[in-house]
Write an enzyme that holds these catalytic residues in place. Structure first.
Site, PDB file in Angstrom:
ATOM      1  N   THR A  84      -7.443   1.612  16.237  1.00 53.79           N
ATOM      2  CA  THR A  84      -7.209   1.048  17.568  1.00 53.79           C
ATOM      3  C   THR A  84      -7.588   2.027  18.683  1.00 53.79           C
ATOM      4  O   THR A  84      -7.565   3.245  18.466  1.00 53.79           O
ATOM      5  CB  THR A  84      -5.709   0.689  17.701  1.00 53.79           C
ATOM      6  OG1 THR A  84      -5.394   0.435  19.066  1.00 53.79           O
ATOM      7  CG2 THR A  84      -4.797   1.841  17.243  1.00 53.79           C
ATOM      8  N   ASP A  85      -7.867   1.479  19.859  1.00 51.25           N
ATOM      9  CA  ASP A  85      -8.139   2.355  21.017  1.00 51.25           C
ATOM     10  C   ASP A  85      -6.855   3.032  21.503  1.00 51.25           C
ATOM     11  O   ASP A  85      -6.916   3.961  22.312  1.00 51.25           O
ATOM     12  CB  ASP A  85      -8.792   1.562  22.159  1.00 51.25           C
ATOM     13  CG  ASP A  85      -7.925   0.439  22.720  1.00 51.25           C
ATOM     14  OD1 ASP A  85      -6.859   0.150  22.144  1.00 51.25           O
ATOM     15  OD2 ASP A  85      -8.323  -0.162  23.743  1.00 51.25           O
ATOM     16  N   GLU A  86      -5.692   2.565  21.025  1.00 52.99           N
ATOM     17  CA  GLU A  86      -4.424   3.122  21.534  1.00 52.99           C
ATOM     18  C   GLU A  86      -4.240   4.584  21.137  1.00 52.99           C
ATOM     19  O   GLU A  86      -3.429   5.288  21.725  1.00 52.99           O
ATOM     20  CB  GLU A  86      -3.248   2.247  21.092  1.00 52.99           C
ATOM     21  CG  GLU A  86      -3.435   0.811  21.556  1.00 52.99           C
ATOM     22  CD  GLU A  86      -2.209  -0.089  21.443  1.00 52.99           C
ATOM     23  OE1 GLU A  86      -1.091   0.421  21.420  1.00 52.99           O
ATOM     24  OE2 GLU A  86      -2.410  -1.319  21.369  1.00 52.99           O
TER      25      GLU A  86
ATOM     26  N   LYS B  46      -1.212   5.433  13.901  1.00 57.82           N
ATOM     27  CA  LYS B  46      -2.634   5.119  13.697  1.00 57.82           C
ATOM     28  C   LYS B  46      -3.483   6.374  13.903  1.00 57.82           C
ATOM     29  O   LYS B  46      -4.453   6.607  13.170  1.00 57.82           O
ATOM     30  CB  LYS B  46      -3.091   4.001  14.651  1.00 57.82           C
ATOM     31  CG  LYS B  46      -2.511   2.629  14.392  1.00 57.82           C
ATOM     32  CD  LYS B  46      -2.894   2.019  13.054  1.00 57.82           C
ATOM     33  CE  LYS B  46      -4.347   1.608  12.978  1.00 57.82           C
ATOM     34  NZ  LYS B  46      -4.637   0.866  11.695  1.00 57.82           N
TER      35      LYS B  46
ATOM     36  N   ILE C 158       0.821  -1.224   0.000  1.00 56.31           N
ATOM     37  CA  ILE C 158       0.000   0.000   0.000  1.00 56.31           C
ATOM     38  C   ILE C 158       0.852   1.270   0.000  1.00 56.31           C
ATOM     39  O   ILE C 158       0.340   2.357  -0.256  1.00 56.31           O
ATOM     40  CB  ILE C 158      -1.013   0.040   1.177  1.00 56.31           C
ATOM     41  CG1 ILE C 158      -0.300  -0.057   2.541  1.00 56.31           C
ATOM     42  CG2 ILE C 158      -2.050  -1.062   1.033  1.00 56.31           C
ATOM     43  CD1 ILE C 158      -1.224   0.247   3.726  1.00 56.31           C
TER      44      ILE C 158
ATOM     45  N   TYR D 197       3.634   3.508  17.218  1.00 62.50           N
ATOM     46  CA  TYR D 197       2.505   2.786  16.602  1.00 62.50           C
ATOM     47  C   TYR D 197       1.212   3.587  16.745  1.00 62.50           C
ATOM     48  O   TYR D 197       0.527   3.877  15.754  1.00 62.50           O
ATOM     49  CB  TYR D 197       2.340   1.398  17.249  1.00 62.50           C
ATOM     50  CG  TYR D 197       0.993   0.753  16.961  1.00 62.50           C
ATOM     51  CD1 TYR D 197       0.625   0.406  15.661  1.00 62.50           C
ATOM     52  CD2 TYR D 197       0.074   0.504  17.996  1.00 62.50           C
ATOM     53  CE1 TYR D 197      -0.614  -0.182  15.398  1.00 62.50           C
ATOM     54  CE2 TYR D 197      -1.161  -0.079  17.734  1.00 62.50           C
ATOM     55  CZ  TYR D 197      -1.506  -0.417  16.438  1.00 62.50           C
ATOM     56  OH  TYR D 197      -2.727  -0.981  16.174  1.00 62.50           O
TER      57      TYR D 197
HETATM   58  P1  NAD Z   1      -1.256  -7.945  11.774  1.00 60.52           P
HETATM   59  O1  NAD Z   1       0.090  -7.348  12.026  1.00 60.52           O
HETATM   60  O2  NAD Z   1      -1.540  -9.330  12.233  1.00 60.52           O
HETATM   61  O3  NAD Z   1      -1.577  -7.901  10.207  1.00 60.52           O
HETATM   62  C1  NAD Z   1      -1.256  -6.810   9.400  1.00 60.52           C
HETATM   63  C2  NAD Z   1      -1.336  -7.268   7.937  1.00 60.52           C
HETATM   64  O4  NAD Z   1      -1.017  -6.133   7.118  1.00 60.52           O
HETATM   65  C3  NAD Z   1      -0.325  -8.366   7.587  1.00 60.52           C
HETATM   66  O5  NAD Z   1      -0.967  -9.380   6.838  1.00 60.52           O
HETATM   67  C4  NAD Z   1       0.723  -7.634   6.751  1.00 60.52           C
HETATM   68  O6  NAD Z   1       1.353  -8.464   5.791  1.00 60.52           O
HETATM   69  C5  NAD Z   1      -0.113  -6.537   6.093  1.00 60.52           C
HETATM   70  N1  NAD Z   1       0.709  -5.383   5.720  1.00 60.52           N
HETATM   71  C6  NAD Z   1       1.634  -4.741   6.473  1.00 60.52           C
HETATM   72  N2  NAD Z   1       2.216  -3.761   5.768  1.00 60.52           N
HETATM   73  C7  NAD Z   1       1.632  -3.760   4.530  1.00 60.52           C
HETATM   74  C8  NAD Z   1       1.799  -2.957   3.358  1.00 60.52           C
HETATM   75  N3  NAD Z   1       2.701  -1.988   3.321  1.00 60.52           N
HETATM   76  N4  NAD Z   1       1.017  -3.224   2.284  1.00 60.52           N
HETATM   77  C9  NAD Z   1       0.108  -4.231   2.314  1.00 60.52           C
HETATM   78  N5  NAD Z   1      -0.072  -5.028   3.392  1.00 60.52           N
HETATM   79  C10 NAD Z   1       0.675  -4.798   4.492  1.00 60.52           C
HETATM   80  O7  NAD Z   1      -2.275  -6.901  12.400  1.00 60.52           O
HETATM   81  P2  NAD Z   1      -3.689  -7.148  13.098  1.00 60.52           P
HETATM   82  O8  NAD Z   1      -3.465  -7.376  14.531  1.00 60.52           O
HETATM   83  O9  NAD Z   1      -4.479  -8.119  12.312  1.00 60.52           O
HETATM   84  O10 NAD Z   1      -4.317  -5.695  12.944  1.00 60.52           O
HETATM   85  C11 NAD Z   1      -5.076  -5.341  11.788  1.00 60.52           C
HETATM   86  C12 NAD Z   1      -5.559  -3.910  11.918  1.00 60.52           C
HETATM   87  O11 NAD Z   1      -6.350  -3.777  13.100  1.00 60.52           O
HETATM   88  C13 NAD Z   1      -4.425  -2.892  12.060  1.00 60.52           C
HETATM   89  O12 NAD Z   1      -4.778  -1.752  11.328  1.00 60.52           O
HETATM   90  C14 NAD Z   1      -4.369  -2.610  13.552  1.00 60.52           C
HETATM   91  O13 NAD Z   1      -3.905  -1.294  13.792  1.00 60.52           O
HETATM   92  C15 NAD Z   1      -5.829  -2.757  13.925  1.00 60.52           C
HETATM   93  N6  NAD Z   1      -6.088  -3.178  15.315  1.00 60.52           N
HETATM   94  C16 NAD Z   1      -5.469  -4.274  15.853  1.00 60.52           C
HETATM   95  C17 NAD Z   1      -5.771  -4.675  17.150  1.00 60.52           C
HETATM   96  C18 NAD Z   1      -5.139  -5.899  17.772  1.00 60.52           C
HETATM   97  O14 NAD Z   1      -5.374  -6.167  18.946  1.00 60.52           O
HETATM   98  N7  NAD Z   1      -4.389  -6.710  17.048  1.00 60.52           N
HETATM   99  C19 NAD Z   1      -6.694  -3.942  17.903  1.00 60.52           C
HETATM  100  C20 NAD Z   1      -7.315  -2.823  17.320  1.00 60.52           C
HETATM  101  C21 NAD Z   1      -7.010  -2.461  16.018  1.00 60.52           C
HETATM  102  P1  TYD Z   2       0.710  -6.522  23.217  1.00 62.45           P
HETATM  103  O1  TYD Z   2       0.102  -7.867  22.975  1.00 62.45           O
HETATM  104  O2  TYD Z   2       2.008  -6.198  22.577  1.00 62.45           O
HETATM  105  O3  TYD Z   2      -0.408  -5.439  22.841  1.00 62.45           O
HETATM  106  P2  TYD Z   2      -0.433  -3.826  23.092  1.00 62.45           P
HETATM  107  O4  TYD Z   2       0.905  -3.376  23.513  1.00 62.45           O
HETATM  108  O5  TYD Z   2      -0.799  -3.322  21.734  1.00 62.45           O
HETATM  109  O6  TYD Z   2      -1.484  -3.620  24.123  1.00 62.45           O
HETATM  110  O7  TYD Z   2       0.889  -6.331  24.784  1.00 62.45           O
HETATM  111  C1  TYD Z   2      -0.190  -6.455  25.693  1.00 62.45           C
HETATM  112  C2  TYD Z   2       0.307  -6.113  27.075  1.00 62.45           C
HETATM  113  O8  TYD Z   2       1.266  -7.103  27.486  1.00 62.45           O
HETATM  114  C3  TYD Z   2       1.049  -4.774  27.131  1.00 62.45           C
HETATM  115  O9  TYD Z   2       0.775  -4.136  28.370  1.00 62.45           O
HETATM  116  C4  TYD Z   2       2.523  -5.178  27.082  1.00 62.45           C
HETATM  117  C5  TYD Z   2       2.536  -6.518  27.776  1.00 62.45           C
HETATM  118  N1  TYD Z   2       3.573  -7.472  27.293  1.00 62.45           N
HETATM  119  C6  TYD Z   2       4.446  -8.083  28.213  1.00 62.45           C
HETATM  120  O10 TYD Z   2       4.384  -7.843  29.434  1.00 62.45           O
HETATM  121  N2  TYD Z   2       5.380  -8.949  27.722  1.00 62.45           N
HETATM  122  C7  TYD Z   2       5.501  -9.239  26.404  1.00 62.45           C
HETATM  123  O11 TYD Z   2       6.401 -10.030  26.003  1.00 62.45           O
HETATM  124  C8  TYD Z   2       4.592  -8.621  25.472  1.00 62.45           C
HETATM  125  C9  TYD Z   2       4.680  -8.897  23.996  1.00 62.45           C
HETATM  126  C10 TYD Z   2       3.641  -7.752  25.979  1.00 62.45           C
END
Ligand code: NAD
Ligand code: TYD
Length: 350
Positions: free
Chosen positions: A131-133, A160, A61, A156
């Site tokens: 994300t809520d972050e 976002k 992208i 990050y």
């Molecule tokens: P993920 O890291 O598992 O997946 C991200 C995907 O994006 C991967 O398949 C990667 O190959 C693709 N990608 C990365 N860079 C790219 C690029 N330049 N072009 C095309 N594709 C690319 O992430 P996720 O946890 O599935 O999160 C998905 C979305 O949801 C993100 O936007 C994240 O900010 C948001 N989100 C995640 C969480 C969570 O808890 N994981 C919570 C709230 C929101």
């Molecule tokens: P993570 O799964 O990385 O999500 P986010 O930082 O986006 O919330 O982490 C969740 C929580 O766990 C966060 O407070 C950081 C903590 N954490 C650890 O304590 N040890 C670890 O190895 C990781 C990856 C996260």
């Protein structure tokens, strides 16, 4: 037939969303655009890859010329944008990659949508998954609502937040029909084992130390990933344009308490004496800028669109641990890097 682009569909949340849409909407064609970074894994979609309403496109992208051409060729009616760099710890080591993918990549998609839809937005939709972050960190009380001011702390969350601002700006300036949702921490199957839950399941399995950042007192609000996908489905189909919805589980856990629950369940499932896995807990240096607490108020989504989480956490975490234990080959492929060969085998040699 609706032509839908889902970006990041080979990742954790994206793969659940692609599966839901491909199975539920046979009259949509789902195009999954993914760069297949370390986090993208086509094995996540093996069960639907042969479906006639599904196509995979490998692409980046960040490449604006490629993205415009793609939109001109496929004439998408709708976009659900999930592609992102998503791991806070990686953003601390390499912020620029997050700016490129999360900010520049999002603006490229917005430009391409604006370009092909011109000013005819009938039936069109650009859905940005966030994300809520972006809201920053809470103290002991309160919850994030859709009105909470943005206050990101990590590279990050800053990237976002920036992408969310651009999406809103395209709505306000060009009337692009956008929707945004901001979700809390997801858990479930197919999550790359660098995030807390799958990393710790994998480490417990291998009797490796469990690196708890700081004192383990940070709090996260956990939502089952399939409930997030359901919420996106509801918002995509029913929200008004320009709206934002918070999505969350009303399910706050202090990290250390969650880790202890996981240890207890894993001891039981692995036939270990109670307390064995807890001995793996190792307190390590805290994450820089570590947000103390996230908690999402998703009342608006419940009130407007009648969405609530379907699964209680106790059931969800058990199900999740069962899935990783039943799919140890997936975990081994991901940790060894073998999953990277799947694309070559499945798509390039055809
Ligand atoms: P993920 O890291 O598992 O997946 C991200 C995907 O994006 C991967 O398949 C990667 O190959 C693709 N990608 C990365 N860079 C790219 C690029 N330049 N072009 C095309 N594709 C690319 O992430 P996720 O946890 O599935 O999160 C998905 C979305 O949801 C993100 O936007 C994240 O900010 C948001 N989100 C995640 C969480 C969570 O808890 N994981 C919570 C709230 C929101
Ligand atoms: P993570 O799964 O990385 O999500 P986010 O930082 O986006 O919330 O982490 C969740 C929580 O766990 C966060 O407070 C950081 C903590 N954490 C650890 O304590 N040890 C670890 O190895 C990781 C990856 C996260």
């Amino acid at each position: 037939m609706k032509r839908m682009l889902i970006t990041g569909g080979a990742g954790f949340i994206g793969s659940h969303l692609v599966r839901l849409f491909v199975n539920k909407y046979p009259d949509y064609h789902i195009y999954n655009l993914d760069k297949l970074t370390y986090a993208g894994n086509l094995l996540n979609l093996k069960d639907i890859e042969e479906k006639p309403n599904y196509s995979f496109i490998k692409g980046d992208i960040v490449d604006g010329v490629f993205i415009i051409k793609l939109f001109e060729d496929y004439k998408f009616d709708a976009v659900i944008h999930l592609a992102a760099e998503s791991h806070v710890d990686r953003s601390i080591s390499n912020p620029l990659e997050f700016v490129m993918t999360n900010v520049v990549g999002t603006v490229n998609l917005l430009n391409a949508a604006k370009h092909i839809w011109k000013n005819n937005f009938d039936g069109k939709r650009f859905y940005h998954v966030s994300t809520d972050e972006v809201y920053g960190s809470l103290g002991e009380d309160g919850m994030f609502t859709e009105q909470t001011a943005y206050d990101p702390h990590s590279p990050y969350s800053a990237s976002k937040a920036s992408s969310d601002h651009f999406v809103r700006a395209y709505h306000d300036t060009y009337e692009l029909p956008v929707v945004i949702s901001n979700c809390s921490n997801n858990y479930g199957s197919f999550q790359f084992p660098e995030k807390l839950i799958p990393l710790f399941i994998n480490n417990i399995r291998h009797n490796k130390p469990l690196p708890v950042y700081g004192k383990g007192e940070n709090i996260r609000d956990w939502l089952w990933v399939e409930d997030h996908a359901r919420a996106i489905d509801v918002i995509f189909h029913q929200s008004a344009n320009g709206k934002t919805y918070n999505i969350g589980g009303h399910n706050e856990w202090k990290n250390i308490d969650l880790i202890k629950v996981m240890c207890r369940i894993m001891d039981r499932k692995l036939g270990r004496a109670e307390g064995t896995s807890q001995n793996l807990i190792t307190y390590v240096k805290d994450r820089a800028g570590h947000d103390l607490r996230y908690a999402i108020d998703s009342t608006l989504l419940q009130k407007d669109l009648n969405w609530t989480p379907s699964l209680q956490f106790e059931e969800g975490i058990e199900k999740t641990i069962d899935w990783y234990l039943a799919n140890q080959i997936w975990l081994d492929d991901v940790t060894s890097g073998d999953y990277l060969k799947y694309y070559e085998k499945q798509y390039v040699s055809r």
